[in-house]
Design an enzyme around this catalytic site. Structure first.
Site, PDB file in Angstrom:
ATOM      1  N   SER A 140       0.750  -1.236  -0.007  1.00  0.00           N
ATOM      2  CA  SER A 140      -0.030   0.133  -0.100  1.00  0.00           C
ATOM      3  C   SER A 140       1.011   1.404   0.014  1.00  0.00           C
ATOM      4  O   SER A 140       2.122   1.288   0.575  1.00  0.00           O
ATOM      5  CB  SER A 140      -0.906   0.084   1.434  1.00  0.00           C
ATOM      6  OG  SER A 140      -1.524   1.232   1.736  1.00  0.00           O
ATOM      7  N   TYR A 171      -1.286  -0.163   9.992  1.00  0.00           N
ATOM      8  CA  TYR A 171      -1.651  -0.739   8.958  1.00  0.00           C
ATOM      9  C   TYR A 171      -0.189  -0.511   7.918  1.00  0.00           C
ATOM     10  O   TYR A 171      -0.043  -1.807   7.252  1.00  0.00           O
ATOM     11  CB  TYR A 171      -2.728  -0.042   8.257  1.00  0.00           C
ATOM     12  CG  TYR A 171      -2.942  -0.373   6.943  1.00  0.00           C
ATOM     13  CD1 TYR A 171      -3.586  -1.880   6.610  1.00  0.00           C
ATOM     14  CD2 TYR A 171      -2.888   0.307   5.700  1.00  0.00           C
ATOM     15  CE1 TYR A 171      -4.091  -2.048   5.074  1.00  0.00           C
ATOM     16  CE2 TYR A 171      -3.237   0.044   4.459  1.00  0.00           C
ATOM     17  CZ  TYR A 171      -3.564  -0.979   3.988  1.00  0.00           C
ATOM     18  OH  TYR A 171      -4.037  -1.321   2.841  1.00  0.00           O
ATOM     19  N   LYS A 175       2.420  -3.492   6.329  1.00  0.00           N
ATOM     20  CA  LYS A 175       2.574  -3.791   4.801  1.00  0.00           C
ATOM     21  C   LYS A 175       4.154  -3.608   4.767  1.00  0.00           C
ATOM     22  O   LYS A 175       4.439  -4.434   3.937  1.00  0.00           O
ATOM     23  CB  LYS A 175       1.881  -2.592   4.093  1.00  0.00           C
ATOM     24  CG  LYS A 175       0.343  -2.663   4.020  1.00  0.00           C
ATOM     25  CD  LYS A 175      -0.227  -3.796   3.239  1.00  0.00           C
ATOM     26  CE  LYS A 175      -1.639  -3.835   2.816  1.00  0.00           C
ATOM     27  NZ  LYS A 175      -2.057  -5.333   2.496  1.00  0.00           N
ATOM     28  N   ASN A 200      -5.210   3.905  -2.950  1.00  0.00           N
ATOM     29  CA  ASN A 200      -6.562   4.168  -3.062  1.00  0.00           C
ATOM     30  C   ASN A 200      -7.505   3.938  -4.240  1.00  0.00           C
ATOM     31  O   ASN A 200      -7.861   4.478  -5.017  1.00  0.00           O
ATOM     32  CB  ASN A 200      -6.992   5.863  -3.035  1.00  0.00           C
ATOM     33  CG  ASN A 200      -6.348   6.634  -1.585  1.00  0.00           C
ATOM     34  OD1 ASN A 200      -6.699   5.918  -0.767  1.00  0.00           O
ATOM     35  ND2 ASN A 200      -5.684   7.422  -1.673  1.00  0.00           N
ATOM     36  N   GLU A 213     -15.546   1.728   4.303  1.00  0.00           N
ATOM     37  CA  GLU A 213     -15.506   2.167   3.227  1.00  0.00           C
ATOM     38  C   GLU A 213     -14.283   3.296   3.253  1.00  0.00           C
ATOM     39  O   GLU A 213     -14.012   3.965   4.241  1.00  0.00           O
ATOM     40  CB  GLU A 213     -16.731   3.003   2.720  1.00  0.00           C
ATOM     41  CG  GLU A 213     -17.299   3.932   3.636  1.00  0.00           C
ATOM     42  CD  GLU A 213     -18.119   3.426   4.864  1.00  0.00           C
ATOM     43  OE1 GLU A 213     -18.004   2.313   5.259  1.00  0.00           O
ATOM     44  OE2 GLU A 213     -19.017   4.221   5.481  1.00  0.00           O
ATOM     45  N   LYS A 214     -13.856   3.592   2.035  1.00  0.00           N
ATOM     46  CA  LYS A 214     -12.660   4.575   2.060  1.00  0.00           C
ATOM     47  C   LYS A 214     -13.200   5.946   1.291  1.00  0.00           C
ATOM     48  O   LYS A 214     -14.560   5.714   0.996  1.00  0.00           O
ATOM     49  CB  LYS A 214     -11.614   3.951   0.972  1.00  0.00           C
ATOM     50  CG  LYS A 214     -10.958   2.937   1.915  1.00  0.00           C
ATOM     51  CD  LYS A 214      -9.889   2.179   0.874  1.00  0.00           C
ATOM     52  CE  LYS A 214      -9.796   0.567   1.416  1.00  0.00           C
ATOM     53  NZ  LYS A 214     -10.812  -0.307   0.925  1.00  0.00           N
ATOM     54  N   LYS A 222     -22.420   9.892   1.156  1.00  0.00           N
ATOM     55  CA  LYS A 222     -22.730  11.073   1.830  1.00  0.00           C
ATOM     56  C   LYS A 222     -23.769  11.807   0.661  1.00  0.00           C
ATOM     57  O   LYS A 222     -24.670  12.445   0.962  1.00  0.00           O
ATOM     58  CB  LYS A 222     -21.609  11.907   2.443  1.00  0.00           C
ATOM     59  CG  LYS A 222     -21.122  11.214   3.576  1.00  0.00           C
ATOM     60  CD  LYS A 222     -20.052  11.990   4.253  1.00  0.00           C
ATOM     61  CE  LYS A 222     -19.266  11.305   5.224  1.00  0.00           C
ATOM     62  NZ  LYS A 222     -18.096  12.144   5.924  1.00  0.00           N
TER      63      LYS A 222
HETATM   64  P1  NAD Z   1     -10.954  -5.622   1.222  1.00  0.00           P
HETATM   65  O1  NAD Z   1     -11.379  -5.408   2.612  1.00  0.00           O
HETATM   66  O2  NAD Z   1     -12.484  -5.555   0.505  1.00  0.00           O
HETATM   67  O3  NAD Z   1     -10.712  -7.295   0.988  1.00  0.00           O
HETATM   68  C1  NAD Z   1      -9.612  -7.961   1.918  1.00  0.00           C
HETATM   69  C2  NAD Z   1     -10.597  -9.337   2.123  1.00  0.00           C
HETATM   70  O4  NAD Z   1      -9.526 -10.074   3.072  1.00  0.00           O
HETATM   71  C3  NAD Z   1     -11.805  -9.182   2.664  1.00  0.00           C
HETATM   72  O5  NAD Z   1     -12.783  -9.791   2.041  1.00  0.00           O
HETATM   73  C4  NAD Z   1     -11.836  -9.985   4.043  1.00  0.00           C
HETATM   74  O6  NAD Z   1     -12.825 -10.782   4.571  1.00  0.00           O
HETATM   75  C5  NAD Z   1     -10.578 -10.834   3.692  1.00  0.00           C
HETATM   76  N1  NAD Z   1      -9.827 -11.146   4.955  1.00  0.00           N
HETATM   77  C6  NAD Z   1      -9.664 -10.468   5.924  1.00  0.00           C
HETATM   78  N2  NAD Z   1      -9.116 -11.249   6.925  1.00  0.00           N
HETATM   79  C7  NAD Z   1      -9.065 -12.577   6.603  1.00  0.00           C
HETATM   80  C8  NAD Z   1      -8.733 -13.815   6.994  1.00  0.00           C
HETATM   81  N3  NAD Z   1      -8.328 -13.825   8.477  1.00  0.00           N
HETATM   82  N4  NAD Z   1      -9.029 -14.882   6.295  1.00  0.00           N
HETATM   83  C9  NAD Z   1      -9.445 -14.840   4.938  1.00  0.00           C
HETATM   84  N5  NAD Z   1      -9.846 -13.588   4.594  1.00  0.00           N
HETATM   85  C10 NAD Z   1      -9.584 -12.615   5.236  1.00  0.00           C
HETATM   86  O7  NAD Z   1     -10.071  -4.802   0.567  1.00  0.00           O
HETATM   87  P2  NAD Z   1      -9.440  -4.250  -0.774  1.00  0.00           P
HETATM   88  O8  NAD Z   1      -9.561  -3.027  -0.983  1.00  0.00           O
HETATM   89  O9  NAD Z   1     -10.057  -5.370  -1.739  1.00  0.00           O
HETATM   90  O10 NAD Z   1      -7.955  -4.765  -0.679  1.00  0.00           O
HETATM   91  C11 NAD Z   1      -7.271  -5.775  -1.128  1.00  0.00           C
HETATM   92  C12 NAD Z   1      -5.681  -5.676  -0.806  1.00  0.00           C
HETATM   93  O11 NAD Z   1      -5.175  -4.751  -1.120  1.00  0.00           O
HETATM   94  C13 NAD Z   1      -5.338  -5.615   0.858  1.00  0.00           C
HETATM   95  O12 NAD Z   1      -4.519  -6.306   1.133  1.00  0.00           O
HETATM   96  C14 NAD Z   1      -5.287  -4.002   0.847  1.00  0.00           C
HETATM   97  O13 NAD Z   1      -4.457  -3.857   2.203  1.00  0.00           O
HETATM   98  C15 NAD Z   1      -4.580  -3.601  -0.428  1.00  0.00           C
HETATM   99  N6  NAD Z   1      -4.941  -2.345  -0.904  1.00  0.00           N
HETATM  100  C16 NAD Z   1      -5.870  -1.760  -0.798  1.00  0.00           C
HETATM  101  C17 NAD Z   1      -6.125  -0.497  -1.315  1.00  0.00           C
HETATM  102  C18 NAD Z   1      -7.526   0.048  -1.610  1.00  0.00           C
HETATM  103  O14 NAD Z   1      -7.531   1.280  -2.088  1.00  0.00           O
HETATM  104  N7  NAD Z   1      -8.441  -0.766  -1.768  1.00  0.00           N
HETATM  105  C19 NAD Z   1      -4.915   0.298  -1.188  1.00  0.00           C
HETATM  106  C20 NAD Z   1      -3.815  -0.181  -0.857  1.00  0.00           C
HETATM  107  C21 NAD Z   1      -3.754  -1.474  -0.389  1.00  0.00           C
END
Ligand code: NAD
Length: 347
Positions: A140, A171, A175, A200, A213-214, A222
């Protein structure tokens, strides 16, 4: 171990493709989440056999995975049972995460670090043991140090600026630890590792009203919920800047990175930086409503952050194709539909 999350000890298969033997096989961890669900669909469209694992199936639509296994990746016994063969590709997207309200309140710090670190420790070990051919890890932009993100008009987030480390959240620290874990597996065990630092990512079918939610989804909600001639609250002074990446561009970046010989870490983000107030006004304009902004105290993170894409361009020939306006138009439409549906079912 927290008692907030149930540990499932069963599996079910939503669909099983019997002709899977000659297909490329991918394992998507976090396949019930926002990016994982979209990614599984993309891999299916490219002809892969996909096994997905998550605590829960996707919330807003059916999974595209051939097999979807419900379970807890913190549980080593569960992991051993299901990360059990030399998949061609493994995508590790599972993490305990959410938006600023979840990550910056301080209340979830232990869970965020403990849960995600456990997942990554289990996964990388089994990837080595089974000789999984390629591993993708989703890091991230939150790993970048605070001291380079104080000026909202000029943040520095090039890949080489990660150290000396000073992420603004636990967080981000987790990472960074896990990046190093995957990189050391690459160095010591020759595992083919590919690390992206997402900035993001947003789009339809993501969390919009569950506290995780982000900013893009929260702002869309909103605005969609607001009546004409009302006001919505914006956390902070609204001058903080960010850039946002549309989901389809993120998937292109992931696939290009996996098909490259590049380990990374590499930014997968947009360079279209905008202040949060301007972003909110962009969404308000889309809604056609007359809505005012009220800046209030709230968790905001660093003053400025945007992607720097020189490395992604050089190594992957990748740049986002969607403008923020194009991507947020699609996202607002979807969230507006969800809000209308919720109102309809509650009357
Ligand atoms: P998300 O929260 O929608 O998806 C993460 C999934 O991991 C969820 O469905 C959750 O149920 C699952 N999870 C959590 N703990 C678990 C466990 N113990 N066992 C099994 N499943 C588990 O998030 P996302 O937006 O889809 O992000 C995916 C990845 O990308 C994450 O690692 C996140 O940190 C990284 N990331 C996302 C963003 C973003 O803007 N969306 C930005 C930077 C990094």
């Amino acid at each position: 171990m927290t008692d907030k999350i149930l540990i499932f000890d069963f599996e079910y298969k939503l669909r099983l493709n019997k002709n899977s033997e000659n297909m490329m096989k991918a394992l998507v961890l976090g396949a019930g989440g926002f990016i994982g669900n979209h990614l599984a669909k993309r891999l299916k469209s490219e002809g892969y056999f996909v096994r997905g694992i998550d605590l829960t199936p996707p919330e807003f639509n059916e999974t595209s995975c051939d097999e979807f296994i419900v379970g807890d990746l913190r549980d080593n016994v569960f992991c051993k049972k299901h990360i059990n063969e030399p998949f061609d590709e493994l995508y590790q997207l599972a993490a305990d995460m959410g938006g600023a309200g979840y990550l910056f309140s301080g209340e979830n710090d232990f869970n965020v670090m403990h849960n995600s670190a456990l997942i990554n420790l289990n996964v990388i070990n089994l990837a080595i043991e089974h000789g999984i051919k390629k591993v993708f890890y989703s890091s991230s932009a939150c790993i970048y140090p605070r001291y380079n993100q104080t000026d909202p008009s000029n943040p520095k987030c090039s890949e080489d600026s990660a150290y000396p480390a000073d992420p603004d959240s636990e967080y981000g620290w987790e990472k960074l630890f896990s990046e190093r874990l995957y990189l050391s597996a690459n160095r010591n065990y020759g595992l083919s590792v590919h690390i992206a630092r997402f900035h993001n990512v947003y789009g339809p079918h993501g969390a919009w009203n569950n506290g995780k939610e982000k900013a893009p989804a929260a702002l869309c909600r909103k605005v969609a919920e607001a009546t004409n001639d009302s006001q919505i609250e914006i956390w902070g002074n609204g001058k903080q800047t960010r850039s946002f990446l549309y989901i389809d561009d993120c998937l292109d970046g992931i696939r290009k990175l996996m098909n490259s010989g590049f380990t990374g870490p590499v930014n997968i983000g947009s360079e279209e930086m905008i202040s949060i107030n301007d972003f909110a006004n962009m969404i308000i304009q889309l809604s056609g409503k007359n809505i005012h902004l009220k800046n209030v105290e709230g968790p905001v993170g660093v003053n400025g952050r945007t992607s720097h894409n020189r490395l992604a361009e050089e190594k992957l020939s990748w740049q986002p194709a969607y403008t923020l306006l194009e991507g947020i138009t699609k996202t607002y439409q979807w969230i507006n539909e969800q809000v209308l549906l919720t109102i309809k079912t509650s009357v």
